[in-house]
Design a protein around this motif. Sequence first.
Motif, short mmCIF file in Angstrom:
data_model
loop_
_atom_site.label_atom_id
_atom_site.label_comp_id
_atom_site.label_asym_id
_atom_site.label_seq_id
_atom_site.Cartn_x
_atom_site.Cartn_y
_atom_site.Cartn_z
N THR A 53 52.46 -29.83 -7.53
CA THR A 53 51.69 -30.70 -6.65
C THR A 53 50.31 -30.97 -7.22
OG1 THR A 53 52.88 -29.89 -4.72
CG2 THR A 53 50.76 -30.95 -4.31
N SER A 54 49.68 -29.94 -7.76
CA SER A 54 48.31 -30.07 -8.28
C SER A 54 48.25 -30.75 -9.64
CB SER A 54 47.66 -28.69 -8.42
OG SER A 54 47.55 -28.07 -7.18
N VAL A 55 49.18 -30.40 -10.51
CA VAL A 55 49.10 -30.80 -11.91
C VAL A 55 50.16 -31.82 -12.29
CG1 VAL A 55 49.03 -29.92 -14.28
CG2 VAL A 55 48.21 -28.49 -12.42
N GLY A 56 51.24 -31.85 -11.56
CA GLY A 56 52.37 -32.69 -11.93
C GLY A 56 52.09 -34.17 -11.96
N ASP A 57 52.88 -34.85 -12.74
CA ASP A 57 52.81 -36.30 -12.84
C ASP A 57 53.51 -36.90 -11.63
OD1 ASP A 57 53.25 -39.01 -13.45
OD2 ASP A 57 53.42 -38.61 -15.59
N PRO A 58 52.82 -37.69 -10.81
CA PRO A 58 53.44 -38.23 -9.59
C PRO A 58 54.60 -39.18 -9.87
CG PRO A 58 51.28 -39.22 -9.95
CD PRO A 58 51.44 -38.13 -10.98
N ASN A 59 54.74 -39.63 -11.13
CA ASN A 59 55.84 -40.53 -11.47
C ASN A 59 57.14 -39.78 -11.78
OD1 ASN A 59 54.28 -42.90 -11.26
ND2 ASN A 59 53.35 -42.41 -13.21
N ARG A 60 57.08 -38.45 -11.76
CA ARG A 60 58.27 -37.64 -12.05
C ARG A 60 58.69 -36.93 -10.77
NH1 ARG A 60 59.36 -37.10 -17.25
NH2 ARG A 60 60.63 -35.29 -16.87
N SER A 61 59.93 -37.11 -10.37
CA SER A 61 60.42 -36.42 -9.17
C SER A 61 61.93 -36.27 -9.25
CB SER A 61 60.05 -37.21 -7.92
OG SER A 61 60.67 -38.46 -7.93
N GLY A 62 62.50 -35.65 -8.28
CA GLY A 62 63.94 -35.49 -8.21
C GLY A 62 64.29 -34.18 -7.56
#
Length: 103
Positions: A63-72
């Motif tokens: 949540t803090s560091v992740g790229d918001p364009n990557r999910s699943g």
Amino acid sequence: DRDRGDPDASSPLDRETLKEVRRAFDLLDLNGDGVISGDEFRIRMSGMTNAPVDEEGVRNFLTSVGDPNRSGGGREGFGRAGATAESFVRWYESRVGGDTRRD
């Protein structure tokens, strides 16, 4: 080679600090694919702290560091979620503020 691109010219980080942040990223990116996954974060941090990292810790990292364009969704519910070098640098910049600004 990783496709991490050149450092953003608008980054407030000086060149040496940016190199150090990239080295830290590389230490966490265990498989060298340019993304720190939840599993990679858990493995590296558990090894560094000699304590297991729980799902909440992984979620907080993503949540803090992740790229918001990557999910699943995946084994741990994070799937493709992860921190790219770019999102990792942005996160670091937000933490240090202007302490390592370019001259």
